[in-house]
Each structure stands twice: as C-alpha cells, then as structure tokens.
Motif scaffolding. Sequence first.
Motif, PDB file in Angstrom:
ATOM      1  N   SER A  12      55.991  46.253  32.920  1.00  0.00           N
ATOM      2  CA  SER A  12      56.060  47.031  34.156  1.00  0.00           C
ATOM      3  C   SER A  12      54.756  47.793  34.407  1.00  0.00           C
ATOM      4  N   LEU A  13      54.222  48.423  33.373  1.00  0.00           N
ATOM      5  CA  LEU A  13      52.968  49.166  33.513  1.00  0.00           C
ATOM      6  C   LEU A  13      51.793  48.248  33.836  1.00  0.00           C
ATOM      7  N   ALA A  14      51.858  46.999  33.392  1.00  0.00           N
ATOM      8  CA  ALA A  14      50.749  46.059  33.588  1.00  0.00           C
ATOM      9  C   ALA A  14      50.728  45.420  34.978  1.00  0.00           C
ATOM     10  N   MET A  15      51.750  45.618  35.781  1.00  0.00           N
ATOM     11  CA  MET A  15      51.815  44.949  37.081  1.00  0.00           C
ATOM     12  C   MET A  15      50.703  45.387  38.034  1.00  0.00           C
ATOM     13  N   ASP A  16      50.353  46.656  38.036  1.00  0.00           N
ATOM     14  CA  ASP A  16      49.245  47.098  38.885  1.00  0.00           C
ATOM     15  C   ASP A  16      47.926  46.490  38.402  1.00  0.00           C
ATOM     16  N   ALA A  17      47.738  46.459  37.083  1.00  0.00           N
ATOM     17  CA  ALA A  17      46.522  45.838  36.531  1.00  0.00           C
ATOM     18  C   ALA A  17      46.490  44.346  36.865  1.00  0.00           C
ATOM     19  N   PHE A  18      47.643  43.692  36.861  1.00  0.00           N
ATOM     20  CA  PHE A  18      47.739  42.282  37.224  1.00  0.00           C
ATOM     21  C   PHE A  18      47.264  42.072  38.663  1.00  0.00           C
ATOM     22  N   VAL A  20      45.373  44.050  40.533  1.00  0.00           N
ATOM     23  CA  VAL A  20      43.944  44.351  40.654  1.00  0.00           C
ATOM     24  C   VAL A  20      43.116  43.221  40.043  1.00  0.00           C
ATOM     25  N   SER A  21      43.602  42.638  38.959  1.00  0.00           N
ATOM     26  CA  SER A  21      42.911  41.513  38.332  1.00  0.00           C
ATOM     27  C   SER A  21      42.839  40.314  39.265  1.00  0.00           C
ATOM     28  N   ILE A  22      43.918  40.057  39.980  1.00  0.00           N
ATOM     29  CA  ILE A  22      43.906  38.983  40.977  1.00  0.00           C
ATOM     30  C   ILE A  22      42.833  39.276  42.014  1.00  0.00           C
ATOM     31  N   SER A  23      42.823  40.501  42.493  1.00  0.00           N
ATOM     32  CA  SER A  23      41.842  40.907  43.500  1.00  0.00           C
ATOM     33  C   SER A  23      40.415  40.722  42.988  1.00  0.00           C
ATOM     34  N   ASN A  24      40.163  41.125  41.762  1.00  0.00           N
ATOM     35  CA  ASN A  24      38.822  40.958  41.190  1.00  0.00           C
ATOM     36  C   ASN A  24      38.451  39.487  41.038  1.00  0.00           C
ATOM     37  N   GLY A  25      39.410  38.678  40.611  1.00  0.00           N
ATOM     38  CA  GLY A  25      39.145  37.251  40.489  1.00  0.00           C
ATOM     39  C   GLY A  25      38.842  36.610  41.829  1.00  0.00           C
ATOM     40  N   VAL A  26      39.524  37.085  42.876  1.00  0.00           N
ATOM     41  CA  VAL A  26      39.286  36.583  44.226  1.00  0.00           C
ATOM     42  C   VAL A  26      37.896  36.975  44.705  1.00  0.00           C
ATOM     43  N   CYS A  27      37.494  38.199  44.437  1.00  0.00           N
ATOM     44  CA  CYS A  27      36.330  38.783  45.107  1.00  0.00           C
ATOM     45  C   CYS A  27      35.032  38.776  44.324  1.00  0.00           C
ATOM     46  N   THR A  28      35.030  38.326  43.120  1.00  0.00           N
ATOM     47  CA  THR A  28      33.810  38.380  42.324  1.00  0.00           C
ATOM     48  C   THR A  28      33.130  37.019  42.314  1.00  0.00           C
ATOM     49  N   SER A 143      49.093  44.352  28.603  1.00  0.00           N
ATOM     50  CA  SER A 143      48.226  44.546  29.764  1.00  0.00           C
ATOM     51  C   SER A 143      47.001  43.635  29.700  1.00  0.00           C
ATOM     52  N   PHE A 144      46.428  43.470  28.510  1.00  0.00           N
ATOM     53  CA  PHE A 144      45.273  42.579  28.331  1.00  0.00           C
ATOM     54  C   PHE A 144      45.635  41.159  28.754  1.00  0.00           C
ATOM     55  N   VAL A 145      46.745  40.651  28.244  1.00  0.00           N
ATOM     56  CA  VAL A 145      47.161  39.273  28.537  1.00  0.00           C
ATOM     57  C   VAL A 145      47.481  39.101  30.020  1.00  0.00           C
ATOM     58  N   ILE A 146      48.238  40.031  30.574  1.00  0.00           N
ATOM     59  CA  ILE A 146      48.616  39.930  31.981  1.00  0.00           C
ATOM     60  C   ILE A 146      47.394  40.049  32.888  1.00  0.00           C
ATOM     61  N   SER A 147      46.434  40.882  32.507  1.00  0.00           N
ATOM     62  CA  SER A 147      45.196  41.014  33.295  1.00  0.00           C
ATOM     63  C   SER A 147      44.392  39.715  33.276  1.00  0.00           C
ATOM     64  N   CYS A 148      44.336  39.053  32.140  1.00  0.00           N
ATOM     65  CA  CYS A 148      43.650  37.747  32.066  1.00  0.00           C
ATOM     66  C   CYS A 148      44.328  36.732  32.978  1.00  0.00           C
ATOM     67  N   LEU A 149      45.648  36.693  32.939  1.00  0.00           N
ATOM     68  CA  LEU A 149      46.384  35.763  33.806  1.00  0.00           C
ATOM     69  C   LEU A 149      46.115  36.061  35.274  1.00  0.00           C
ATOM     70  N   GLY A 150      46.110  37.326  35.637  1.00  0.00           N
ATOM     71  CA  GLY A 150      45.825  37.718  37.013  1.00  0.00           C
ATOM     72  C   GLY A 150      44.418  37.341  37.439  1.00  0.00           C
ATOM     73  N   ALA A 151      43.474  37.504  36.530  1.00  0.00           N
ATOM     74  CA  ALA A 151      42.087  37.174  36.841  1.00  0.00           C
ATOM     75  C   ALA A 151      41.936  35.685  37.148  1.00  0.00           C
ATOM     76  N   TYR A 152      42.574  34.842  36.353  1.00  0.00           N
ATOM     77  CA  TYR A 152      42.479  33.398  36.597  1.00  0.00           C
ATOM     78  C   TYR A 152      43.215  32.988  37.872  1.00  0.00           C
ATOM     79  N   ALA A 153      44.329  33.652  38.145  1.00  0.00           N
ATOM     80  CA  ALA A 153      45.035  33.384  39.406  1.00  0.00           C
ATOM     81  C   ALA A 153      44.135  33.764  40.578  1.00  0.00           C
ATOM     82  N   GLY A 154      43.462  34.894  40.463  1.00  0.00           N
ATOM     83  CA  GLY A 154      42.553  35.339  41.518  1.00  0.00           C
ATOM     84  C   GLY A 154      41.369  34.421  41.677  1.00  0.00           C
TER      85      GLY A 154
END
Length: 190
Positions: A12-18, A20-28, A143-154
Amino acid sequence: MKLITIFLIAVSLAMDAFAVSISNGVCTRGFGKKDAVRQAAFFGGFQFIMPVIGWFLGCSVKTYIEAVDHWIAFLLLLIIGGNMIYGSIKGGEDDNSCSTSLTNKMLFLQAIATSIDALAVGISFAILDVNILEAGIIIGVVSFVISCLGAYAGKYLGDKLQSKAEIIGGVVLILIGTKILLEHTLLGVG
C-alpha cells in the motif's frame, strides 16, 4: 503484527512510488536499467528510513505529522509535476521527446513526497510495538521492487507516447498529490 499484514502495508505504501516511477519512466529520455535501479534505491531507501524515523518519534508528534503530511506530499508533487508540464510546453514544438533528466535532487524530492505516509505508519508501529527493523526492511524491499516494475512500465509507455509523455507524467504527479490531499482532508483517510 503478522508478516502478511506488514507486507500488505508495504504494498500500500509503495503505490505512490509505483505511480511516480511510471511517470519517470515515461518522461526520462534514454531511461534504462541504471535509472530504474537508482530510482528504486531512492524510493526503497526512503520507504525504509521514514517508518524508522516515525517509530523513533513515537506518539508525541503523531497529531502534528498527521495534520500536515498530506500538504507536504501535495506541494512537493505539485511543484515537480508543474515543472515537468512547464518544461514540456516551454521546450518548443520541435522537441518530440521528453527532456526531463532524472537528477538526484528530483529523486530526493519524489522520495520524500511518496514516503511521508510511511513516517506516520512508523509512529503507528511504535504504538503497536512492532519490530521496526523487520517492518522497515520489508517496506523498503517491497517499495524497491514495485518502483522497478513501475519504471519499466513507464519506459514502455514512454516509447509509445513520446510527444505527450512529459505532460502526462506531470499530470500524473499532480493527480497523485491531489489524491493524497483529498483523502486526508475530505475523506479522513490516513
């Protein structure tokens, strides 16, 4: 507190990081594995340290933190998202890709904004006498794992939506901040 409960809190705590990670993956521009891991290290590290800090603060400041955590998160995400949108609009029509660079300063601000709730959770953990080292490690790793997944999705989405990616990313960050603010002020969540 059972490990499954701590794990569910961590997710639950990692969802915001997820998000934001998508957003960073999209925009970088040129986003790669190194960026994903660096980003995840920031988010996972802050998601680990904030509950620990909250635990040490304990009950004495609980009311104060709960009163302002949503405003801090909202303002940080509004500033970051607004800057992304402004940078995209200011960049000119010739630029068909995102120009956002994933700086340590940006990651630091994003990590704080997405881990404020973890600070409040740490205070709750102090009240409940939870083993904070065990809980902090679980929260940080999840949070680390979920952020990585979000980054690749982004990154995948960024390749498909290059021309509008930075605007979309900025809007996502602002919406996350607004969601946090509304949950805490109107719905009484948190």
